[in-house]
Design a protein around this motif. Structure first.
Motif, short mmCIF file in Angstrom:
data_model
loop_
_atom_site.label_atom_id
_atom_site.label_comp_id
_atom_site.label_asym_id
_atom_site.label_seq_id
_atom_site.Cartn_x
_atom_site.Cartn_y
_atom_site.Cartn_z
N CYS A 32 -5.21 8.75 -8.15
CA CYS A 32 -4.45 7.78 -8.94
C CYS A 32 -3.57 6.96 -8.01
O CYS A 32 -2.89 7.51 -7.14
CB CYS A 32 -3.60 8.50 -9.99
SG CYS A 32 -2.71 7.40 -11.13
N ILE A 33 -3.58 5.65 -8.20
CA ILE A 33 -2.77 4.77 -7.36
C ILE A 33 -1.60 4.21 -8.16
O ILE A 33 -1.60 4.22 -9.39
CB ILE A 33 -3.60 3.61 -6.78
CG1 ILE A 33 -4.02 2.63 -7.89
CG2 ILE A 33 -4.80 4.15 -6.03
CD1 ILE A 33 -4.63 1.35 -7.36
N ASP A 34 -0.61 3.71 -7.45
CA ASP A 34 0.59 3.15 -8.05
C ASP A 34 0.71 1.69 -7.66
O ASP A 34 0.81 1.36 -6.48
CB ASP A 34 1.82 3.93 -7.55
CG ASP A 34 3.09 3.56 -8.31
OD1 ASP A 34 3.00 2.90 -9.36
OD2 ASP A 34 4.18 3.95 -7.85
N LEU B 262 0.85 -1.19 0.00
CA LEU B 262 0.00 0.00 0.00
C LEU B 262 0.89 1.24 0.00
O LEU B 262 1.42 1.63 1.03
CB LEU B 262 -0.91 -0.01 1.23
CG LEU B 262 -1.77 -1.27 1.42
CD1 LEU B 262 -2.43 -1.25 2.79
CD2 LEU B 262 -2.81 -1.39 0.33
N VAL C 146 -7.39 2.29 -3.85
CA VAL C 146 -6.51 1.23 -3.38
C VAL C 146 -7.34 0.06 -2.87
O VAL C 146 -7.09 -1.11 -3.20
CB VAL C 146 -5.59 1.74 -2.25
CG1 VAL C 146 -4.82 0.58 -1.62
CG2 VAL C 146 -4.60 2.77 -2.79
N ARG D 190 -7.21 6.51 -1.36
CA ARG D 190 -7.37 5.37 -0.46
C ARG D 190 -8.50 4.43 -0.93
O ARG D 190 -8.37 3.21 -0.89
CB ARG D 190 -7.65 5.87 0.95
CG ARG D 190 -7.83 4.80 1.99
CD ARG D 190 -8.10 5.42 3.35
NE ARG D 190 -6.91 6.11 3.86
CZ ARG D 190 -6.11 5.61 4.79
NH1 ARG D 190 -6.37 4.42 5.30
NH2 ARG D 190 -5.07 6.28 5.22
N ASN E 26 -2.11 13.18 -9.15
CA ASN E 26 -2.88 13.51 -7.95
C ASN E 26 -2.76 14.98 -7.58
O ASN E 26 -3.77 15.67 -7.36
CB ASN E 26 -2.41 12.64 -6.77
CG ASN E 26 -2.97 11.24 -6.78
OD1 ASN E 26 -4.16 11.05 -6.63
ND2 ASN E 26 -2.10 10.26 -6.95
N SER F 13 -0.45 6.72 -2.68
CA SER F 13 -1.72 6.13 -3.10
C SER F 13 -2.73 6.19 -1.97
O SER F 13 -3.90 6.53 -2.18
CB SER F 13 -1.50 4.68 -3.54
OG SER F 13 -0.65 4.60 -4.67
N MET F 14 -2.29 5.85 -0.76
CA MET F 14 -3.19 5.88 0.39
C MET F 14 -3.57 7.30 0.76
O MET F 14 -4.67 7.57 1.23
CB MET F 14 -2.54 5.17 1.57
CG MET F 14 -2.32 3.68 1.37
SD MET F 14 -3.87 2.77 1.24
CE MET F 14 -4.39 2.77 2.96
N HIS G 283 2.20 8.86 -10.60
CA HIS G 283 0.89 9.11 -10.00
C HIS G 283 0.88 10.33 -9.08
O HIS G 283 -0.17 10.93 -8.86
CB HIS G 283 0.42 7.88 -9.22
CG HIS G 283 1.22 7.59 -7.98
ND1 HIS G 283 2.59 7.52 -7.97
CD2 HIS G 283 0.82 7.35 -6.70
CE1 HIS G 283 3.01 7.25 -6.75
NE2 HIS G 283 1.96 7.16 -5.95
#
Length: 275
Positions: free
Chosen positions: A169-171, A118, A130, A127, A162, A122-123, A158
Motif C-alpha cells: 500500500c502506498i501513501d 516518494l 509507486v 516500490r 503493509n 511506500s518505497m 498505509h
C-alpha cells in the motif's frame, strides 16, 4: 484494489502558530476531508461506469489522534499513538482473511500546488506500485505534482496495512519541504478549512486515481500489454550494469523497479539510449 483515506480530523490544533489554539479541534478540510471527498467522487463515477476489477473503498477513523505535541516524550511513543483506526482494522478486517492486490492511501491532497514525493514506507513496502502510480500521473502531465524525489518516512494508515496485512500500500500525501512541519502552513491548525481546497487539485487527483484503476484492470487482464524494456541483449546488459548505481529516483533521474523495468524522467540522451 483498495483505495483508502481517513475521515477523522485532529482533535488538537497543536501546530497552530497561536498557542491559544493548541487545544482547539482542527476543521480538517484538507487533512482528512480531501481524501474522503475524492474517494466519494470516485465511488460515484465507478457507479456510472463500472470496472470489472474490484475496488474496495475504506475510510479509517482515529488516524490523527496522535499524542499532542506538548506531551511527546519520545518519537517512538508518539508514533504508536497515530493511525489507530487502520491498525485496529488490520487486526480485525471486515472480511476474514481480507486481501487486495495493492492499496492507495490519499491524505492531505486538496491544497493548491500540492506536491507528492516518494514516501519512505511506500518505497520500502510497495516500490512497484509507486512506480505504476507515478508513471501514470506523469503520462497525464502531472509531473509538477508527483515529484521523483524521496520524501522521508511518514507514519500514516498505509504502514499498518503493509506491516500487519502484507498488502502493498502506498501513501499519496502532500509534502512541503519549505514549511517547518513539512506538510504546509495550515497543517494541524485551525485554518485547515475550505479556503485551502482547490477545485482543480480535487478534479485532477480524482481523475488520475480513477484512470489508474481503469488502466490497472486492462493490465491485469492482458499482461502482454505491459510496457517492457528493449529486448536487445546489449541494452539489457548495459541496464544490468547500472542496477547497482540506481537505487531511487534521486539517482540520475532514474527509478529502478525490481524485475528489470525502468521509468525514465529527465534522463540524459545516453541514458535514454539504454532503454
Amino acid at each position: 484494489i483498495m483505495l483508502c483515506a481517513h475521515w477523522d480530523t485532529r482533535p488538537w490544533a497543536d501546530s497552530d502558530p497561536d498557542k491559544a489554539n493548541h487545544y482547539k479541534p482542527v476543521p480538517g478540510a484538507n487533512d482528512g476531508g480531501s481524501g474522503v471527498g475524492i474517494l466519494l467522487e470516485i465511488a460515484r463515477q465507478l457507479s456510472q461506469v463500472p470496472t470489472a476489477l474490484g475496488v474496495d473503498i475504506i475510510l479509517f477513523d482515529a488516524e490523527d489522534y496522535g499524542r499532542h505535541a506538548d506531551e511527546w516524550r519520545d518519537a517512538v511513543e508518539g508514533e504508536e499513538t497515530w493511525a489507530l483506526g487502520s491498525k485496529h482494522w488490520a487486526h480485525n478486517t471486515h472480511v476474514k482473511n481480507y486481501k487486495a492486490r495493492f492499496g492507495i492511501l490519499l491524505d492531505i491532497i486538496g491544497a493548491p500546488n500540492s506536491t507528492f514525493y516518494l514516501g519512505g514506507y511506500s518505497m520500502q513496502y510497495a516500490r512497484e506500485i509507486v512506480a505504476k502510480v507515478w508513471n501514470c500521473a506523469n503520462r497525464l502531465g502531472y509531473s509538477k505534482y508527483f515529484k521523483m524525489y524521496e520524501g522521508g518516512l511518514i507514519t500514516d494508515d498505509h504502514v499498518h496495512v503493509n506491516r500487519i496485512l502484507g498488502i502493498p500500500c502506498i501513501d499519496i500525501i502532500n509534502c512541503d519541504p519549505q514549511s517547518p512541519n513539512g506538510f504546509g502552513p495550515h497543517h494541524h491548525t485551525v485554518k485547515d478549512n475550505m479556503d485551502w481546497i482547490d477545485a482543480f487539485e480535487r478534479n485532477f487527483k480524482c481523475n488520475s486515481t480513477n484512470l489508474f484503476t481503469s488502466k490497472e484492470y486492462t493490465s491485469y487482464r492482458n499482461r502482454n500489454r505491459k510496457w517492457k524494456i528493449n529486448s536487445n541483449p546489449d541494452a539489457i546488459a548495459k541496464i544490468d550494469s547500472l542496477k547497482g548505481m540506481i537505487k531511487t529516483a534521486t539517482k540520475d533521474g532514474l527509478l529502478f523497479i525490481p524485475g528489470g523495468s525502468f521509468y525514465v524522467r529527465s534522463a540524459t540522451p545516453e541514458e535514454k539510449q539504454l532503454l
